[in-house]
Structures are given as structure tokens and as C-alpha cells.
Motif scaffolding. Structure first.
Motif, PDB file in Angstrom:
ATOM      1  N   SER A 181      -9.661 -11.728  -8.938  1.00 21.88           N
ATOM      2  CA  SER A 181      -9.012 -10.960  -9.221  1.00 21.88           C
ATOM      3  C   SER A 181      -8.410  -9.680  -8.017  1.00 21.88           C
ATOM      4  CB  SER A 181      -8.885  -9.370  -9.952  1.00 21.88           C
ATOM      5  OG  SER A 181     -10.026  -9.548 -10.128  1.00 21.88           O
ATOM      6  N   TRP A 182      -9.715  -9.379  -7.093  1.00 20.91           N
ATOM      7  CA  TRP A 182      -9.141  -8.779  -5.976  1.00 20.91           C
ATOM      8  C   TRP A 182      -8.691  -9.458  -4.609  1.00 20.91           C
ATOM      9  CZ3 TRP A 182     -11.197 -11.204  -1.447  1.00 20.91           C
ATOM     10  CH2 TRP A 182     -12.166 -12.613  -1.573  1.00 20.91           C
ATOM     11  N   HIS A 183      -8.446 -10.938  -4.756  1.00 23.35           N
ATOM     12  CA  HIS A 183      -7.969 -12.342  -4.272  1.00 23.35           C
ATOM     13  C   HIS A 183      -6.566 -11.178  -4.314  1.00 23.35           C
ATOM     14  CE1 HIS A 183      -6.296 -15.360  -1.896  1.00 23.35           C
ATOM     15  NE2 HIS A 183      -7.331 -15.894  -1.379  1.00 23.35           N
ATOM     16  N   GLU A 184      -6.271 -11.293  -5.013  1.00 23.40           N
ATOM     17  CA  GLU A 184      -4.672 -11.185  -5.803  1.00 23.40           C
ATOM     18  C   GLU A 184      -3.776  -9.084  -5.463  1.00 23.40           C
ATOM     19  OE1 GLU A 184      -3.409 -10.923  -9.683  1.00 23.40           O
ATOM     20  OE2 GLU A 184      -3.718 -13.259  -9.934  1.00 23.40           O
ATOM     21  N   ALA A 185      -4.676  -8.701  -4.984  1.00 24.37           N
ATOM     22  CA  ALA A 185      -5.027  -7.387  -5.487  1.00 24.37           C
ATOM     23  C   ALA A 185      -4.862  -7.091  -3.884  1.00 24.37           C
ATOM     24  CB  ALA A 185      -6.017  -6.247  -5.719  1.00 24.37           C
ATOM     25  N   LEU A 186      -5.210  -8.069  -2.568  1.00 24.22           N
ATOM     26  CA  LEU A 186      -5.211  -8.090  -1.547  1.00 24.22           C
ATOM     27  C   LEU A 186      -4.196  -8.728  -0.870  1.00 24.22           C
ATOM     28  CD1 LEU A 186      -8.118  -7.745   0.280  1.00 24.22           C
ATOM     29  CD2 LEU A 186      -8.150  -8.780   1.243  1.00 24.22           C
ATOM     30  N   ALA A 187      -3.900  -9.955  -1.869  1.00 29.70           N
ATOM     31  CA  ALA A 187      -2.516 -10.199  -1.308  1.00 29.70           C
ATOM     32  C   ALA A 187      -1.029  -9.173  -1.807  1.00 29.70           C
ATOM     33  CB  ALA A 187      -2.124 -11.224  -1.959  1.00 29.70           C
ATOM     34  N   ALA A 188      -1.271  -8.155  -2.877  1.00 35.22           N
ATOM     35  CA  ALA A 188       0.067  -7.270  -2.796  1.00 35.22           C
ATOM     36  C   ALA A 188      -0.310  -6.256  -2.189  1.00 35.22           C
ATOM     37  CB  ALA A 188      -0.641  -6.796  -4.568  1.00 35.22           C
ATOM     38  N   VAL A 189      -1.140  -5.948  -1.239  1.00 32.10           N
ATOM     39  CA  VAL A 189      -1.425  -4.623  -0.241  1.00 32.10           C
ATOM     40  C   VAL A 189      -0.866  -5.202   1.106  1.00 32.10           C
ATOM     41  CG1 VAL A 189      -2.957  -3.435   1.076  1.00 32.10           C
ATOM     42  CG2 VAL A 189      -3.808  -3.750  -1.596  1.00 32.10           C
ATOM     43  N   GLY A 190      -1.446  -6.543   0.873  1.00 26.58           N
ATOM     44  CA  GLY A 190      -0.959  -7.211   2.273  1.00 26.58           C
ATOM     45  C   GLY A 190       0.740  -6.978   2.517  1.00 26.58           C
ATOM     46  N   ALA A 191       1.145  -7.676   1.059  1.00 29.12           N
ATOM     47  CA  ALA A 191       2.884  -7.815   1.086  1.00 29.12           C
ATOM     48  C   ALA A 191       3.377  -6.754   1.264  1.00 29.12           C
ATOM     49  CB  ALA A 191       3.076  -8.332  -0.423  1.00 29.12           C
ATOM     50  N   LEU A 192       2.616  -5.304   0.497  1.00 26.25           N
ATOM     51  CA  LEU A 192       3.430  -3.844   0.745  1.00 26.25           C
ATOM     52  C   LEU A 192       3.324  -3.688   1.633  1.00 26.25           C
ATOM     53  CD1 LEU A 192       2.266  -2.114  -2.694  1.00 26.25           C
ATOM     54  CD2 LEU A 192       4.581  -2.610  -2.004  1.00 26.25           C
ATOM     55  N   ALA A 193       2.624  -3.705   3.040  1.00 26.74           N
ATOM     56  CA  ALA A 193       2.222  -3.715   4.096  1.00 26.74           C
ATOM     57  C   ALA A 193       3.126  -3.832   5.311  1.00 26.74           C
ATOM     58  CB  ALA A 193       1.118  -3.898   4.713  1.00 26.74           C
ATOM     59  N   LEU A 194       3.618  -5.954   4.622  1.00 24.01           N
ATOM     60  CA  LEU A 194       4.772  -6.171   5.314  1.00 24.01           C
ATOM     61  C   LEU A 194       6.110  -5.565   4.807  1.00 24.01           C
ATOM     62  CD1 LEU A 194       5.278  -8.969   7.725  1.00 24.01           C
ATOM     63  CD2 LEU A 194       5.850  -9.893   5.384  1.00 24.01           C
ATOM     64  N   PHE A 195       6.534  -5.240   4.076  1.00 25.20           N
ATOM     65  CA  PHE A 195       7.438  -4.614   3.141  1.00 25.20           C
ATOM     66  C   PHE A 195       8.201  -3.647   4.106  1.00 25.20           C
ATOM     67  CE2 PHE A 195       9.511  -2.166   0.296  1.00 25.20           C
ATOM     68  CZ  PHE A 195      10.874  -2.576   0.555  1.00 25.20           C
ATOM     69  N   GLY A 196       7.135  -2.666   4.164  1.00 22.79           N
ATOM     70  CA  GLY A 196       7.235  -1.290   4.920  1.00 22.79           C
ATOM     71  C   GLY A 196       7.008  -1.552   6.861  1.00 22.79           C
ATOM     72  N   LEU A 197       6.415  -1.757   6.816  1.00 24.40           N
ATOM     73  CA  LEU A 197       6.772  -2.542   7.825  1.00 24.40           C
ATOM     74  C   LEU A 197       8.601  -2.809   8.591  1.00 24.40           C
ATOM     75  CD1 LEU A 197       4.701  -2.304  10.640  1.00 24.40           C
ATOM     76  CD2 LEU A 197       4.316  -5.058  10.781  1.00 24.40           C
ATOM     77  N   LEU A 198       9.060  -3.834   7.610  1.00 24.92           N
ATOM     78  CA  LEU A 198       9.701  -4.958   8.046  1.00 24.92           C
ATOM     79  C   LEU A 198      11.424  -3.019   6.876  1.00 24.92           C
ATOM     80  CD1 LEU A 198      10.250  -8.526   6.652  1.00 24.92           C
ATOM     81  CD2 LEU A 198      10.274  -7.605   8.644  1.00 24.92           C
ATOM     82  N   PHE A 199      10.770  -2.917   6.703  1.00 21.30           N
ATOM     83  CA  PHE A 199      11.919  -1.572   6.374  1.00 21.30           C
ATOM     84  C   PHE A 199      11.798  -0.724   6.830  1.00 21.30           C
ATOM     85  CE2 PHE A 199      12.679   1.980   3.335  1.00 21.30           C
ATOM     86  CZ  PHE A 199      14.158   1.451   2.775  1.00 21.30           C
ATOM     87  N   TYR A 200      10.868  -0.405   7.960  1.00 23.02           N
ATOM     88  CA  TYR A 200      10.571   0.818   9.052  1.00 23.02           C
ATOM     89  C   TYR A 200      11.216   0.486  10.301  1.00 23.02           C
ATOM     90  CZ  TYR A 200       8.276   3.964  12.505  1.00 23.02           C
ATOM     91  OH  TYR A 200       8.791   4.560  13.963  1.00 23.02           O
ATOM     92  N   ALA A 201      11.310  -0.972  10.623  1.00 27.07           N
ATOM     93  CA  ALA A 201      11.618  -1.704  11.848  1.00 27.07           C
ATOM     94  C   ALA A 201      13.194  -1.785  11.473  1.00 27.07           C
ATOM     95  CB  ALA A 201      10.996  -3.104  11.783  1.00 27.07           C
TER      96      ALA A 201
END
Lengths: 171, 337
Positions: free
Chosen positions: A94-114
Motif C-alpha cells: 500500500s505504501w507503494h500506491e501512496a508514493l505513486a499518488a504523491v508523485g502524481a499530485l506533484a507532477l500535476f501541481g508542477l504542470l498546472f503551475y507551469a
């Protein structure tokens, strides 16, 4: 609020977006391989629809022909030839999934900001060519003749490679 | 119709779009009903039988009765089938078959969509039906259906290549992929139509087209004697009807496409006959090609599976490429030079 007029183009854009997004989400969430390929084909068709809306008919129908037609059939064919009842293995820790979710959110935030920060140049009114297949053909054989020929060489190499591999297996 | 796409989507416009779609659908369904009737009659006469003659005068309502029977039949789905794909496949097969009809011009004024890559649109969409056939065969979870589906995929991919390359000659001569312009450019005498200057392309196109239609002598995906019924063996009722409908709609589409590409579309065969309206000429040529397909089915035995692929790749493809080459040389020497 959104400041759009309800033209046929807008409705078509909406329908194609729904096809693309739901196809992509389903592609990830399905467990059977064949279902994944079908939803992938739906995404390809949706993208082709977007090309039509952008006045790039040639690209759109080549997209349908190559991706939605040939590539999907090739994948389905490959799946049927192998263990076609395969189901994806159940998910891991499950921690694998949580890590993936954090990564995805960070990517989204980065793209949205850019995207929000970028200053887009004021769009020039776009004049689509009368017959864009003709224009693409002219460009391919004048300005882009070297890349075009290189791609054909690359395809020939891949083609011969496939034959050699198949021959080796037959012996 | 093109200008309406940019207008605001009022209910009136939506209604007009829907109405035209429904008119075409009704026409196509009428065509399919009587194409099946005539196919059975023509093959009956060729084999010295009578053909359907019981339901209605001259048996004219036979197909209507058959379709009614299919529609009220119990709808069975095998327990071990892949339910979603099993239900999706017939619809997915039919939608592109109906979609390709949009680009067919019937006369210079009567057409639905006038897009500059009409030919490419036709070829691209018809490829999606192949996916549906393979999926239907796979979802049935039956080995005959799977074999039929795989044969169908292999055959349709192999014959799509010569089919596309055989029309490249026509595209080169006409300089456009717009079906209406291709039809318009052919002259008022029958030797100015594309089928004589492009005779190699025409022959390759006809053979590859019959193969794409999965009709005799290329009906291997549903070879009754080997595979029971091929990819639709598990289908019954209206889902089966949809697969049959798809097949006949493609007969309509291919006959119309051949007419436009090679047989001069709506032009009269002799220039002094042009007082007859173009739509009549179109329908005559169209009917002749449909008849030709029935004739072929009554005449030819089925080709063997091992000869099928060899024919597609080793005979038709080189011929089609040769045709492109000859056309290019001709254009360079006599038209441009």
C-alpha cells in the motif's frame, strides 16, 4: 462563466474529451489485457477526432488508420496468440500506491503551475490550407525530404529485422 | 452541410443533422433488405432453382420475415463469454460501416460530407470493423469463433494494403483524395473513366475489395464447411443480424466507391446520353457492381487458406506497386513533360 458559445464544434470537443479521458482512465483500471487494448483504441479515436476539430483531417484519418486500426489489431492479435486469459496480478504494497499518488499530485501541481505562469503569445488567426493533404505532400518532398527518407530507411530496417527474427525462430 | 458545423448548434440544426442521418439509414436498410432478396433470387436462378417465392408476391417479403424472426428470437449469451465485449462487438462493427457512407457522393450536388481526404476516411474507418470482428470472435470463447476472428484479421490486414495502394494510381491521376472531385474529373465518354487507364489498379481493387467484404471466394472467416460459421457462431438474434447488416452495408459502400473511383460516378457512358439525370447512371453502375458480387458468389469456389495470403502479398501487392510506378512514369513523360 466559461464564456463559450454552444457550437457544434464545442459539443464535438466535449464528446471527444470525454472519450479520451474515460478511455485513458479505463485503460489503467481494467484488469483484462484485451479490455485495455479496446479502451486504448477508444483514446486513439478520440485523439483523431481532436485532429479533425483542428482542421488536420489528413493527420486525423492517418491516426485512425495506423493507431486505431493497425496497431490495435496487432496488439489484439498478439494477445490472442499468447495466453489470452491473463489477468493482471493483484496490487502490491500500500505504501507503494501512496508514493505513486504523491508523485502524481506533484507532477500535476508542477504542470498546472507551469501552464498558469506561461505567457502565451496572442494567437494569430489561423488560416487552414484549402487542401492540407496536398500541402503536407509538398512539404514532405521539398523541405523535409531527408527526414522522410530516413524514416523510410528506419522502417525498412525494422521490417527486415522482424523477418530475420521470425526466420530464426522457425529453424 | 459543412457550413452548418460552424453555426450555433440550435435545435433546428440538430434536427436537420439527425433527419439526414435517418433518411440515409432508412435507405440503407431498404437496400440491404432487397439486396439479400436479390442475392438469393439471382443465385437461385444461376443454380436452376426458384429462390424465395412464398412470403408475399414473388417472395418479396421473405427478407422482412427473416429479419422479424431474428429480432424476436431469444438473445443468448454464452455463460463463459466475455459479456461486455460480446455485446459491444456487433455495434462496433456496424458504426464504421454506416460512417463510411458519409463521404460517398451520389451526384455532383447530392452528397453528405465533402472532405478533402474522403478516400482516406473510408479506408481508415473500415479498418475499425476488423477490430470488432476479432473482438466478437475472441469474446465468444469458442475455438471456431476465435479461428474465424484470427483468419479475418489476417485476411483483412493483408488485403487492405493492396486495396489502398491500388487506388493510389487514381489519386495520382486526379491529384486529390476528395471523392467528389475524383468523380467530377472523369469525362462523359466511358473511355475517359478511370477503369481503362488504371486497368491494373482496377483489377487489383476489385479482387482486394471482394476479399475485404469477406465474400466468396474469400469468405474464409466464416467458411461453413471448416469453421461452422466463423466469428459469429455464438451470436443469435439481433446481434447476429447486426453482423449480417454490417456485411451488406459494406457491399453498398464498396459498390458505391467503385462506381465513383473507377466507373465515372454519375457521368453518362456516352456524351450524347447526358440528358438522363446523373443519379440514374450512378444507380445503374452501382446495381451492376452489386450484381457482379452476387454473380461471383454463385460462380467461384472458396480459395484455400494457404493460397490466400500468398495471393495477397505475392501477386496483388507487387501488381499494385507496379501500377503506381507505371502511373508515375506516364504522368512524368506525357502530362508534365
Amino acid at each position: 462563466m466559461f464564456n463559450v458559445s454552444l457550437t457544434g464544434e464545442f459539443v464535438a470537443f466535449f464528446v471527444f474529451s470525454v472519450i479520451i479521458i474515460s478511455g485513458a482512465v479505463l485503460m489503467v483500471s481494467f484488469t483484462k489485457v484485451v479490455h485495455m487494448v479496446v479502451s486504448l483504441a477508444a483514446v486513439f479515436i478520440g485523439v483523431a477526432g481532436m485532429f479533425v476539430l483542428l482542421n488536420a483531417e489528413f493527420l486525423a484519418f492517418v491516426q485512425v488508420l495506423i493507431y486505431a486500426g493497425a496497431v490495435s489489431i496487432l496488439m489484439i492479435f498478439g494477445i490472442m496468440m499468447t495466453k489470452h486469459q491473463d489477468v493482471e496480478a493483484e496490487k502490491g504494497r500500500s505504501w507503494h500506491e501512496a508514493l505513486a499518488a504523491v508523485g502524481a499530485l506533484a507532477l500535476f501541481g508542477l504542470l498546472f503551475y507551469a501552464i498558469r505562469e506561461t505567457e502565451f503569445p496572442v494567437a494569430q488567426p489561423f488560416q487552414p490550407a484549402q487542401d492540407n493533404a496536398l500541402e503536407i505532400g509538398k512539404l514532405l518532398f521539398t523541405g523535409y525530404v531527408v527526414p522522410f527518407e530516413l524514416v523510410s530507411v528506419l522502417l525498412t530496417v525494422a521490417f527486415i529485422g522482424a523477418i530475420v527474427l521470425a526466420k530464426k525462430e522457425a529453424e | 452541410m459543412g457550413s452548418w458545423l460552424d453555426e450555433t448548434l440550435t435545435w433546428g440544426n440538430t434536427l436537420i443533422f439527425a433527419l439526414w442521418g435517418i433518411i440515409l439509414l432508412v435507405l440503407v436498410l431498404g437496400f440491404v433488405t432487397y439486396a439479400i432478396y436479390f442475392e438469393r433470387k439471382v443465385i437461385g436462378w444461376m443454380q436452376l432453382r426458384i429462390g424465395p417465392n412464398r412470403v408475399g408476391p414473388l417472395g418479396l417479403l421473405q427478407t422482412v420475415a427473416d429479419i422479424t424472426k431474428l429480432l424476436i428470437k431469444e438473445d443468448t449469451i454464452p455463460r463463459k463469454a466475455d459479456r461486455v465485449l460480446f455485446i459491444l462487438a456487433p455495434a462496433l462493427a456496424y458504426v464504421p460501416a454506416f460512417g463510411v457512407l458519409a463521404v460517398i457522393p451520389y451526384t455532383n450536388e447530392l452528397y453528405f460530407a465533402d472532405i478533402n481526404v474522403g478516400l482516406l476516411y473510408y479506408v481508415a474507418l473500415s479498418g475499425i470493423t476488423t477490430i470488432a470482428i476479432v473482438l466478437g470472435g475472441w469474446a465468444s470463447n469458442n475455438k471456431y469463433a476465435l479461428l474465424g476472428g484470427m483468419r479475418s484479421a489476417a485476411q483483412m490486414i493483408s488485403y487492405e494494403v493492396p486495396l489502398v495502394i491500388s487506388v493510389v494510381g487514381v489519386i495520382m491521376v486526379s491529384g486529390t483524395m476528395n471523392l467528389r472531385s475524383i468523380g467530377e474529373q472523369q469525362g462523359d465518354w466511358f473511355w475517359q473513366w478511370n477503369f481503362l487507364p488504371q486497368i491494373i489498379g482496377f483489377v487489383v481493387f476489385i479482387i482486394a475489395a471482394v476479399s475485404e467484404l469477406n465474400r466468396t471466394p474469400f469468405d474464409l472467416p466464416e467458411a461453413e464447411s471448416e469453421l461452422v460459421a466463423g466469428y459469429h457462431v455464438e451470436y443469435s438474434g439481433f446481434r447476429f443480424a447486426f453482423f449480417m447488416l454490417t456485411e451488406y452495408v459494406y457491399v453498398y459502400a464498396i459498390a458505391a466507391l467503385t462506381t465513383v473511383l473507377f466507373l465515372g460516378g454519375w457521368h453518362a457512358p456516352l456524351a450524347f446520353l447526358d440528358f438522363v439525370p446523373g443519379i440514374i447512371w450512378f444507380l445503374l453502375k452501382f446495381a451492376f457492381i452489386v450484381f457482379f458480387l452476387f454473380w461471383l458468389r454463385a460462380t467461384m469456389p472458396r480459395i484455400r487458406i494457404d493460397q490466400l495470403m500468398g495471393m495477397g502479398w505475392k501477386v496483388l501487392l507487387p501488381l499494385a506497386i507496379l501500377n503506381v510506378f507505371i502511373t508515375a512514369v506516364y504522368l512524368e513523360l506525357f502530362i508534365k513533360g
